[in-house]
Design an enzyme around this catalytic site. Sequence first.
Site, PDB file in Angstrom:
ATOM      1  N   HIS A  35       0.836  -1.208   0.000  1.00 36.59           N
ATOM      2  CA  HIS A  35       0.000   0.000   0.000  1.00 36.59           C
ATOM      3  C   HIS A  35       0.874   1.263   0.000  1.00 36.59           C
ATOM      4  O   HIS A  35       0.607   2.228  -0.718  1.00 36.59           O
ATOM      5  CB  HIS A  35      -0.867   0.061   1.261  1.00 36.59           C
ATOM      6  CG  HIS A  35      -1.868  -1.040   1.411  1.00 36.59           C
ATOM      7  ND1 HIS A  35      -1.786  -1.986   2.392  1.00 36.59           N
ATOM      8  CD2 HIS A  35      -2.992  -1.324   0.716  1.00 36.59           C
ATOM      9  CE1 HIS A  35      -2.812  -2.811   2.306  1.00 36.59           C
ATOM     10  NE2 HIS A  35      -3.567  -2.441   1.293  1.00 36.59           N
ATOM     11  N   GLN A  59     -18.062  -5.973  -1.709  1.00 33.99           N
ATOM     12  CA  GLN A  59     -17.176  -6.881  -2.446  1.00 33.99           C
ATOM     13  C   GLN A  59     -16.924  -8.184  -1.714  1.00 33.99           C
ATOM     14  O   GLN A  59     -16.115  -8.999  -2.163  1.00 33.99           O
ATOM     15  CB  GLN A  59     -15.863  -6.186  -2.833  1.00 33.99           C
ATOM     16  CG  GLN A  59     -14.938  -5.862  -1.676  1.00 33.99           C
ATOM     17  CD  GLN A  59     -13.786  -4.981  -2.121  1.00 33.99           C
ATOM     18  OE1 GLN A  59     -13.965  -3.828  -2.500  1.00 33.99           O
ATOM     19  NE2 GLN A  59     -12.579  -5.511  -2.086  1.00 33.99           N
ATOM     20  N   SER A 184      -2.875  -7.855   3.193  1.00 38.30           N
ATOM     21  CA  SER A 184      -3.415  -7.712   4.549  1.00 38.30           C
ATOM     22  C   SER A 184      -3.827  -9.082   5.084  1.00 38.30           C
ATOM     23  O   SER A 184      -3.772  -9.346   6.283  1.00 38.30           O
ATOM     24  CB  SER A 184      -4.632  -6.784   4.533  1.00 38.30           C
ATOM     25  OG  SER A 184      -4.283  -5.551   3.936  1.00 38.30           O
TER      26      SER A 184
HETATM   27  P1  AMP Z   1      -6.494  -3.560  -0.523  1.00 33.61           P
HETATM   28  O1  AMP Z   1      -6.327  -2.815   0.752  1.00 33.61           O
HETATM   29  O2  AMP Z   1      -6.169  -5.014  -0.420  1.00 33.61           O
HETATM   30  O3  AMP Z   1      -7.841  -3.296  -1.164  1.00 33.61           O
HETATM   31  O4  AMP Z   1      -5.414  -2.978  -1.539  1.00 33.61           O
HETATM   32  C1  AMP Z   1      -5.385  -1.615  -1.854  1.00 33.61           C
HETATM   33  C2  AMP Z   1      -4.449  -1.391  -3.023  1.00 33.61           C
HETATM   34  O5  AMP Z   1      -3.144  -1.848  -2.686  1.00 33.61           O
HETATM   35  C3  AMP Z   1      -4.887  -2.197  -4.263  1.00 33.61           C
HETATM   36  O6  AMP Z   1      -4.707  -1.398  -5.417  1.00 33.61           O
HETATM   37  C4  AMP Z   1      -3.941  -3.366  -4.237  1.00 33.61           C
HETATM   38  O7  AMP Z   1      -3.703  -3.938  -5.519  1.00 33.61           O
HETATM   39  C5  AMP Z   1      -2.682  -2.723  -3.683  1.00 33.61           C
HETATM   40  N1  AMP Z   1      -1.810  -3.747  -3.125  1.00 33.61           N
HETATM   41  C6  AMP Z   1      -2.165  -4.739  -2.277  1.00 33.61           C
HETATM   42  N2  AMP Z   1      -1.119  -5.553  -2.040  1.00 33.61           N
HETATM   43  C7  AMP Z   1      -0.080  -5.067  -2.748  1.00 33.61           C
HETATM   44  C8  AMP Z   1       1.288  -5.464  -2.942  1.00 33.61           C
HETATM   45  N3  AMP Z   1       1.786  -6.535  -2.330  1.00 33.61           N
HETATM   46  N4  AMP Z   1       2.057  -4.727  -3.757  1.00 33.61           N
HETATM   47  C9  AMP Z   1       1.558  -3.629  -4.389  1.00 33.61           C
HETATM   48  N5  AMP Z   1       0.286  -3.202  -4.258  1.00 33.61           N
HETATM   49  C10 AMP Z   1      -0.525  -3.912  -3.459  1.00 33.61           C
END
Ligand code: AMP
Length: 283
Positions: A35, A59, A184
């Site tokens: 993130h 979702q 996460s």
């Molecule tokens: P989330 O909180 O899981 O909805 O993720 C929020 C954003 O962070 C989304 O655009 C994800 O694709 C990105 N993201 C999650 N994990 C990673 C990672 N390991 N590397 C880069 N971006 C990530």
Amino acid sequence: MKICRTIESLSSALSSVGQQSIGFVPTMGFLHAGHLSLVEKCRQENDLAVVSIYVNPAQFAPNEDLNRYPRDPDRDIALLEKERTDLLFMPDAMEIYPPGYETYIRVEGLEAALCGKSRPRHFRGVATVVLKLFNLVGPQRAYFGQKDAQQAIIILRMVRDLHLPVQVRVLPIVRDSDGLAMSSRNVYLTPVERRAALHLPKALGNAAALIHDGVRDDAAIKKTMADELAKDPLVCIDYIAMVRLQDLADLVAVEPGNTLIAAAVHVGKTRLIDNLLLGDLSC
Ligand code: AMP
């Protein structure tokens, strides 16, 4: 960093932005270095960096982990302060989906492929909340991770199809030192499960090595991945796929510059995804 918990306070905070450019990073919180890589790029490329933390109920299917999804708002706030985030939008569920809510965005076709097969309403929820957040924040640029490649492809298509005035930037997967893509949800894994989960990046690494050696055929590439994942009985394959970037249609051979190799597995109760991108995701 200004923290807004209501749409009203967000719009009043944004009313004085004037000509400054807004970059936006939507998240579900419990932030990690993946993130923060998005926030850092957002900070570099825009006058103002806006982040949202919202665990989007639309979702999650009823049998999924909405209620136990990890949350640590105080830690997230401290991390975002350190990244010099300007504004954090952290709404309550009711703020985004008030009683009587019934409008949803569907990116038909793309939402049905890959993860959509086992999570049929997931991307409808994602596209809906992202469009709502774009409308509320009004960013010039928005930042997503390649980790969720199908999500990024769906958002890119929605932006194109609906003529949204936002540039979508997709940034590389950030991994832990052992190779596991940061997520996460990794916090759910026991030490034994985490060791088992490492077969997922290993399988994608094996696929990359085969391709490097000149193999193009989908069956050979998927077999090397399946063999790697089969090494640990704790790993249960949801899918292994090789698809074209634009439409996520299955490929029988690697198309250079236009291929996504993606896999989803369950390790115990935890669902993990990872991918290898042979091409470019941006608009
Ligand atoms: P989330 O909180 O899981 O909805 O993720 C929020 C954003 O962070 C989304 O655009 C994800 O694709 C990105 N993201 C999650 N994990 C990673 C990672 N390991 N590397 C880069 N971006 C990530």
